[in-house]
Scaffold this motif. Structure first.
Motif, mmCIF file in Angstrom:
data_model
loop_
_atom_site.group_PDB
_atom_site.id
_atom_site.type_symbol
_atom_site.label_atom_id
_atom_site.label_comp_id
_atom_site.label_asym_id
_atom_site.label_seq_id
_atom_site.Cartn_x
_atom_site.Cartn_y
_atom_site.Cartn_z
ATOM 1 N N THR A 142 39.630 42.193 61.122
ATOM 2 C CA THR A 142 39.340 40.707 61.629
ATOM 3 C C THR A 142 38.321 40.533 60.689
ATOM 4 N N ALA A 143 37.633 41.126 60.123
ATOM 5 C CA ALA A 143 36.446 40.626 58.851
ATOM 6 C C ALA A 143 37.134 39.945 58.383
ATOM 7 N N ASP A 144 35.827 38.969 57.776
ATOM 8 C CA ASP A 144 35.501 37.403 57.949
ATOM 9 C C ASP A 144 34.279 37.428 56.665
ATOM 10 N N PRO A 145 34.256 38.245 54.829
ATOM 11 C CA PRO A 145 33.253 38.502 54.466
ATOM 12 C C PRO A 145 32.818 37.363 53.670
ATOM 13 N N ARG A 146 31.276 37.272 53.912
ATOM 14 C CA ARG A 146 31.034 35.668 53.504
ATOM 15 C C ARG A 146 30.243 35.716 51.992
ATOM 16 N N ARG A 147 30.241 36.397 51.426
ATOM 17 C CA ARG A 147 29.468 37.163 50.351
ATOM 18 C C ARG A 147 30.193 37.981 49.848
ATOM 19 N N GLU A 148 30.374 38.113 48.288
ATOM 20 C CA GLU A 148 31.197 38.557 47.566
ATOM 21 C C GLU A 148 30.611 39.882 47.737
ATOM 22 N N ARG A 149 29.505 40.492 48.306
ATOM 23 C CA ARG A 149 28.749 41.991 47.699
ATOM 24 C C ARG A 149 29.633 42.732 48.487
ATOM 25 N N GLU A 150 29.627 42.549 50.150
ATOM 26 C CA GLU A 150 30.375 42.025 50.880
ATOM 27 C C GLU A 150 31.529 42.776 50.981
ATOM 28 N N VAL A 151 32.279 41.364 50.504
ATOM 29 C CA VAL A 151 33.944 42.292 49.845
ATOM 30 C C VAL A 151 33.588 43.770 48.895
ATOM 31 N N GLU A 152 33.232 43.403 47.860
ATOM 32 C CA GLU A 152 33.362 45.351 47.160
ATOM 33 C C GLU A 152 32.564 46.034 47.503
ATOM 34 N N LEU A 153 31.821 45.462 48.572
ATOM 35 C CA LEU A 153 31.384 46.924 49.730
ATOM 36 C C LEU A 153 32.818 47.141 50.785
ATOM 37 N N ALA A 154 33.689 46.175 51.488
ATOM 38 C CA ALA A 154 34.666 46.926 52.032
ATOM 39 C C ALA A 154 35.743 47.348 51.187
ATOM 40 N N LEU A 155 36.149 46.636 50.145
ATOM 41 C CA LEU A 155 36.979 47.298 49.138
ATOM 42 C C LEU A 155 36.670 48.915 48.982
ATOM 43 N N THR A 156 35.478 49.249 48.813
ATOM 44 C CA THR A 156 35.001 50.470 47.911
ATOM 45 C C THR A 156 35.266 51.515 49.005
ATOM 46 N N ASP A 157 34.818 50.677 50.158
ATOM 47 C CA ASP A 157 35.027 51.653 51.421
ATOM 48 C C ASP A 157 36.208 52.564 52.188
ATOM 49 N N HIS A 158 37.336 51.503 51.642
ATOM 50 C CA HIS A 158 38.732 51.550 51.579
ATOM 51 C C HIS A 158 39.464 52.160 50.333
ATOM 52 N N ILE A 159 38.546 52.827 49.400
ATOM 53 C CA ILE A 159 39.098 52.516 47.915
ATOM 54 C C ILE A 159 41.068 52.930 48.306
ATOM 55 N N GLN A 160 41.235 53.613 48.567
ATOM 56 C CA GLN A 160 42.736 53.886 48.805
ATOM 57 C C GLN A 160 43.683 53.385 49.045
ATOM 58 N N ARG A 161 43.036 52.414 50.387
ATOM 59 C CA ARG A 161 43.973 51.835 50.755
ATOM 60 C C ARG A 161 44.082 50.887 49.867
ATOM 61 N N PHE A 162 42.938 50.345 49.252
ATOM 62 C CA PHE A 162 42.911 48.981 48.154
ATOM 63 C C PHE A 162 43.133 49.742 46.592
ATOM 64 N N LEU A 163 43.732 50.537 45.938
ATOM 65 C CA LEU A 163 44.399 50.889 45.202
ATOM 66 C C LEU A 163 45.679 50.987 45.272
ATOM 67 N N LEU A 164 45.912 51.260 46.914
ATOM 68 C CA LEU A 164 47.467 50.675 47.200
ATOM 69 C C LEU A 164 48.391 49.517 46.895
ATOM 70 N N GLU A 165 47.448 49.108 47.702
ATOM 71 C CA GLU A 165 47.481 47.146 47.367
ATOM 72 C C GLU A 165 47.214 46.379 45.850
ATOM 73 N N LEU A 166 46.520 47.629 45.198
ATOM 74 C CA LEU A 166 46.410 46.725 43.491
ATOM 75 C C LEU A 166 48.023 47.524 43.102
ATOM 76 N N GLY A 167 48.268 48.741 43.255
ATOM 77 C CA GLY A 167 49.380 48.931 42.630
ATOM 78 C C GLY A 167 49.208 50.076 41.551
ATOM 79 N N ALA A 168 50.671 50.764 41.606
ATOM 80 C CA ALA A 168 50.580 52.224 40.669
ATOM 81 C C ALA A 168 50.045 51.887 39.407
ATOM 82 N N GLY A 169 49.044 52.912 38.310
ATOM 83 C CA GLY A 169 48.726 52.825 37.487
ATOM 84 C C GLY A 169 47.325 52.246 37.253
ATOM 85 N N PHE A 170 46.240 51.669 38.349
ATOM 86 C CA PHE A 170 44.791 51.777 38.684
ATOM 87 C C PHE A 170 44.084 53.025 38.793
#
Length: 300
Positions: A142-170
């Motif tokens: 339920t996080a609502d990041p307000r700055r790009e850097r917060e989003v980056e950190l959150a996505l890389t902290d969950h890199i496996q889930r992020f890659l899954l959302e991006l799709g195969a090949g990334f």
């Protein structure tokens, strides 16, 4: 056989119950002959009358994958789309269920882009299907990041889930990747390499709605990556701008005229996606909240 028996004898004759009992008595060591599983078998036979499809795609995924498809997808065309996609990308049953629940088929290939004008026909079609809109970052909770850097950190902290959302090949290369030119330092938000497209993917994250100026910056980054990082065997780098919604016509106009291949899509978190539309409209925006806090601070 069950379908034929039920058609002849009627539904009230407990065909499946009797057949299950007979089969378990005849084959006491065999698993999967329960009444419930036979009902799934009947549903499978009714859903897939085309033997060619069954022997092609469906025979290559597990029975549990097939059950998930029967339970969660009604449209046979959409069901087959998920079966084929799951087979191509090697999804587990849980991942398959998650992709169905996120309505991936409605989002895949929907990012606004200029690929048809900037890439060869075969490459442009493939690139268009790689990107989606919107991207769902439910794993941010339920996080609502307000700055790009917060989003980056959150996505890389969950890199496996992020890659899954991006799709195969990334393949993840890095975040805040440093580039230097014109006596200045620049940092790419996220850099990936796509194994099928054979090119770098530059992802720029914005926590605000689309602004045409973002496209110019992304175009500059793509030129720099092509000059400084791209290998002679690589294809032209592709840019993906992720922001908080935007006007479709505005995005299309902003992309027109640029020679670098770029796509624009929105991203959402679970908090916004799960709220009823009327409640979303009644909530103040981040900008309104910040303005109100500023007024309170001045009042003090």
């Amino acid at each position: 056989m069950i379908l034929e028996r039920q058609e002849k004898e009627g539904w009230g004759t407990k065909v499946i119950d009797r057949l299950s009992a007979d089969l378990r008595e005849a084959f006491p060591d065999m698993q999967g002959l329960s009444t419930r599983n036979l009902k799934y078998m009947r549903a499978f036979a009714a859903a897939w009358p085309d033997r060619e499809i069954v022997q092609g795609t469906l025979a290559q995924i597990t029975w549990y994958h097939n059950i998930a498809l029967l339970e969660k997808v009604r449209d046979p065309h959409v069901r087959l789309w998920y079966a084929r996609r799951g087979l191509e990308e090697g999804w587990s049953r849980n991942v398959l269920a998650m992709q169905i629940e996120s309505r991936l088929h409605d989002r895949q290939g929907k990012a606004i882009n200029n690929f048809a004008l900037t890439l060869p026909p075969g490459d442009s079609d493939m690139a268009a299907q790689v990107f989606k809109d919107p991207y769902l970052f439910d794993f941010l909770g339920t996080a609502d990041p307000r700055r790009e850097r917060e989003v980056e950190l959150a996505l890389t902290d969950h890199i496996q889930r992020f890659l899954l959302e991006l799709g195969a090949g990334f393949a993840f290369v890095g975040r805040q990747v440093h580039l230097e030119f014109a006596d200045s330092d620049y940092y790419l938000d996220l850099l990936f390499y796509h194994l099928r497209l054979r090119c770098y993917i530059v992802i720029e994250l914005k926590s605000v709605p689309f602004d045409p100026r973002f496209v110019g910056t992304l175009n500059m980054y793509l030129s720099a990556v092509d000059d400084q990082l791209r290998h002679s065997d690589d294809e032209s780098s592709i840019g993906l701008l992720l922001c908080r919604k935007g006007s479709k016509i505005e995005v299309e106009y902003a992309l027109r005229g640029f020679q670098k291949p770029m796509g624009v899509a929105s991203w959402e978190t679970k908090l916004v996606k799960d709220l009823p539309e009327e409640l979303q409209r009644s909530l103040p925006s981040v900008a309104e909240i910040e303005a109100e806090l500023s007024r309170e601070e001045v009042g003090k």
